[in-house]
Design a protein around this motif. Sequence first.
Motif, short mmCIF file in Angstrom:
data_model
loop_
_atom_site.label_atom_id
_atom_site.label_comp_id
_atom_site.label_asym_id
_atom_site.label_seq_id
_atom_site.Cartn_x
_atom_site.Cartn_y
_atom_site.Cartn_z
N GLY A 1 -9.58 -0.73 28.77
CA GLY A 1 -8.12 0.08 28.68
C GLY A 1 -7.50 -0.27 27.47
N GLY A 2 -8.06 -0.48 26.53
CA GLY A 2 -7.35 -0.72 25.05
C GLY A 2 -7.35 0.41 24.54
N GLY A 3 -6.52 0.34 23.12
CA GLY A 3 -6.35 1.39 22.53
C GLY A 3 -5.36 1.30 21.53
N LEU B 1 0.20 0.48 28.18
CA LEU B 1 -1.08 0.33 28.16
C LEU B 1 -1.48 -0.52 29.35
N ARG B 2 -2.62 -0.09 30.18
CA ARG B 2 -3.20 -0.95 31.32
C ARG B 2 -4.37 -1.52 30.95
N LEU B 3 -4.72 -2.74 30.76
CA LEU B 3 -5.82 -3.41 30.48
C LEU B 3 -6.40 -3.96 31.91
N VAL C 1 -6.60 -8.72 19.77
CA VAL C 1 -7.75 -8.53 20.62
C VAL C 1 -7.35 -9.39 22.06
N TYR C 2 -7.40 -8.71 23.12
CA TYR C 2 -7.25 -9.30 24.33
C TYR C 2 -8.32 -9.66 25.04
N ILE D 1 -10.89 -6.90 24.01
CA ILE D 1 -10.69 -5.42 23.62
C ILE D 1 -9.25 -5.09 22.88
N GLN D 2 -9.42 -4.52 21.84
CA GLN D 2 -8.51 -4.23 20.94
C GLN D 2 -7.32 -3.49 21.47
N VAL D 3 -6.31 -4.06 21.20
CA VAL D 3 -4.81 -3.20 21.53
C VAL D 3 -4.23 -3.23 19.99
N THR D 4 -3.93 -1.91 19.81
CA THR D 4 -2.86 -1.67 18.58
C THR D 4 -1.82 -0.98 18.69
N VAL D 5 -0.70 -1.57 18.21
CA VAL D 5 0.68 -0.73 18.55
C VAL D 5 1.06 -0.58 17.11
#
Length: 122
Positions: free
Chosen positions: A8-10, A18-20, A92-93, A116-120
């Motif tokens: 669910g990252g991105g 976002l929902r992981l 990274v979560y 998983i990577q989350v980029t804002v």
Amino acid sequence: QVQLVESGGGLVQPGGSLRLSCAASGSKFSTYSMGWYRQAPGKQRELVATITTVHSTKYADSVKGRFTTSRDNAKNTVYLQMNNLKPEDTAVYFCNAGRWEGSSGYRPYEYWGQGIQVTVSS
């Protein structure tokens, strides 16, 4: 033994959501408290949210009011809903299986997802 896989990252713009998800396989998912951690480049891994076996939740001050964690034991899955995301949430979560130790807080076991990577960013 439990195996954890995040999804669910991105990439999302500031203010977005976002929902992981973290899917667990193996035995006794419902007996674990679960934690969400994140690690930004050059920084230590930090605990951002926990949920106990009775669905009690706690959050780091930096995400309180914006992030919500929940779990569905029938699906062996824990979730992290992230709203009003900020660039400083970029990291990274990881999800983790552990236990809640009352006043001592959350104790992680050595059961980690791959991250998983989350980029804002705009």
